[in-house]
Design a protein around this motif. Structure first.
Motif: not given
Lengths: 270, 313
Positions: A82, A86, A105, A107-108, A142-143, A146, A148, A197, A201, A268-270
């Motif tokens: 996914l 995306a 996307i 937001l989670p 998954v929520l 996704v 990440l 990753l 998680t 990337s911030v992460l």
């Protein structure tokens, strides 16, 4: 530029102390996991492997471990596929509502897991009457993974030369063919990194699993419930040390793959 | 429609072999992810808002609209003005405060580290980045558990001090209080702050710094007038990345908080699991999100004003 060096030593010292602060508390777990004492106390008594040996015969633990591995693999495959789609949509296409969809996307990442957990629980149990299982845990994982995956893969896709794809299209490849022959190999390190990753998680996630696993148990649920019994602490230490070791190997691999080649741009911030 | 028009000028859409218009292809690719986010997040969030207006009667939900849950919470908050805050307002205020202190500690410690990485490290940056990222991805549960081991009654600090002969009885104030929750949160979330700050420091055009020096700024002045303002996006991101999730944290207060260290997350979980009062739990969740949103808006407003003032000078 001598003013730059004047305070370098002080700052370097701080950096080393900071790393110690990050690592020492966590590294106490492996240290005490080899200690021949049921209490986690200083001074150390003697070297033993018995806590590791007792793990192998613990069937509840092995079941929980297997459940977490199953969920983790399923979640990372789905999230990476996914996320790949995306990320491709975000980096290569223009479409209406692109920015709002992107924000939605992501937001989670900023909603407390507690809220995601209880609201999913309410809708599944109170309103839809869905049976809780590892599947419901996987869906919520998954929520949260996704975004990440999408971020990791977007950074990777922005990092390579777009004209390579265009060349492939100009030479007569179909969209799918040029994706498979040009884009996919270039994005591969990002895909592996995203997979690892997402797996870590999901493998580590406690709160969503706690609300949504029903009678099933994942490894974090097992660890959390074991922590209540003081005589089981050494087992958790041994198990935790193994998890730490494996996840450090996975993370270093994932980060090395992810940053290789794009470390200069580092978008990337992460 | 503007997206359509601009899409038509991009090179890929001039390809004669394409059948689908570009905007449809993009939407098509992102649709499954969007469906997951809508189905697993937006719909449940709406549901919890709706449920917060219902009531629990025994094992069933009474679905008639009522403000009873919020009325209870408002009464609870109004007590702050008379004879001390009620249970829930105390928990919300305490959670916001603990997160605020932990976030401040995290960001104050992370900033020099990020600065060091951006401006002092010339070679081997990747190694440093990985060193800082590894704790970020290692088990959160285990990082919290490590502090239970360190601060516990028979933990590393107490037994260490005792074997050194510095104390006779274990120090009881180390674990199971708001301070131990704050310390543990500050450590467990430390790694989340360094990288966003580092990225925005790394992006700063070095010629700005040289210009400031050439124009006679001292090192401190240059930092406050050039480096710090330019690093604000990353710093604000770091603050939000740590503050928002920690307010609702459950693992840390449960493991190291004890009765005095519990936070609003524990109370929400209790309503859903033990007390079996989902509507009140739902109302508490909404209140927590509202409190977080207000705190974040307040913070951004203050930052915005400061930045405007800075621009005037």
């Amino acid at each position: 530029m001598s003013f730059l060096r004047r305070h370098t030593n002080l700052l370097s010292l701080f950096a080393v102390l900071y790393l110690l602060f990050l690592y020492v508390p966590v590294l106490l777990l492996p240290l005490f996991s080899f200690n021949d004492n049921i209490y986690v106390t200083l001074p150390l008594k003697g070297f033993t492997l018995k806590w590791y040996e007792s793990l192998a015969g613990n069937s509840a633990l092995l079941n929980a471990l297997w459940a977490s591995v199953k969920v983790g693999i399923g979640v990372s495959i789905i999230s990476t596929v996914l996320g790949l789609m995306a990320a491709r949509a975000m980096t290569r296409y223009r479409f209406p509502g692109r920015r709002s969809i992107y924000a939605l996307i992501l937001l989670p990442l900023v909603i407390p897991y507690m809220v995601i957990g209880v609201s999913t629980l309410v809708i599944l149990r109170r309103l839809l009457d869905v049976e809780l299982s590892l599947l419901t845990v996987g869906a919520s994982h998954v929520l949260i993974t996704v975004p990440l995956s999408m971020l990791v893969l977007m950074a990777r896709m922005e990092g390579f030369d777009r004209s390579l794809e265009e060349a492939s299209r100009d030479l007569g490849d179909t969209a799918w063919r040029s994706f498979r022959r040009v884009t996919l190999p270039l994005v591969m390190p990002g895909i592996v990194s995203s997979f690892l990753l997402c797996f870590i998680t999901s493998f580590d996630e406690y709160l969503l699993a706690f609300f949504l696993a029903g009678s099933d148990s994942t490894l974090p649920i097992f660890i959390f419930s074991t922590l209540r019994f003081p005589n089981k602490i050494p087992d958790v230490l041994a198990l935790g040390s193994l998890i730490l070791m494996i996840s450090i190997v996975l993370v270093v691999l994932a980060e090395w793959l992810r940053r290789r080649g794009i470390s200069g741009s580092d978008s990337s911030v992460l | 429609m503007t997206a359509l028009a601009s899409g038509a000028t991009s090179p890929t859409s001039q390809d004669p072999t394409r059948r689908r218009p570009e905007w449809l292809a993009g939407l098509w690719l992102i649709a499954p992810t969007l469906a997951i986010v809508i189905g697993m997040m937006l719909v449940p969030l709406c549901a919890i808002v709706i449920v917060s207006f219902w009531t629990q009667t025994g094992f069933d939900l009474d679905t008639s609209f009522t403000l009873a849950n919020y009325g209870l919470l408002v009464d609870d908050a109004l007590k702050c003005f008379s004879d001390g805050c009620g249970l829930y307002s105390t928990l919300i205020i305490k959670s916001l405060w603990i997160s605020f202190v932990a976030t401040s500690a995290v960001v104050l410690l992370a900033y020099p580290m990020a600065y060091f990485m951006a401006f002092r490290i010339q070679r081997g940056k990747l190694v440093w980045i990985i060193l800082l990222t590894v704790p970020f991805w290692t088990s959160y549960l285990l990082r919290v558990f490590a502090w239970k081991v360190i601060l516990g009654f028979n933990g590393v600090i107490n037994s260490g001090l005792k074997s050194l002969g510095l104390i006779e009885k274990p120090l009881e104030f180390l674990l199971y209080n708001p301070a131990s929750v704050t310390i543990t949160l500050a450590h467990a979330w430390a790694a989340y702050a360094v990288l966003p700050i580092y990225v925005s420091l790394e992006k700063i055009d070095r010629s700005y710094l040289e210009a400031a020096t050439d124009l006679g700024d001292s090192r401190w002045k240059r930092f406050w007038r050039v480096t710090f303002p330019l690093s604000l996006p990353g710093t604000i991101a770091a603050i939000l990345l740590v503050f928002i999730p920690t307010v609702g944290d459950y693992i840390t207060p449960t493991l190291v908080g004890g009765p005095s260290g519990i936070m609003i997350g524990n109370s929400i979980a209790t309503q859903f699991i033990k007390a079996n009062n989902a509507p009140l739990g739902a109302a508490l969740s909404c209140l927590m999100m509202l409190a977080i949103t207000l705190a974040v808006c307040l913070f951004l407003a203050v930052i915005g004003k400061k930045r405007l003032k800075g621009a005037d000078i």
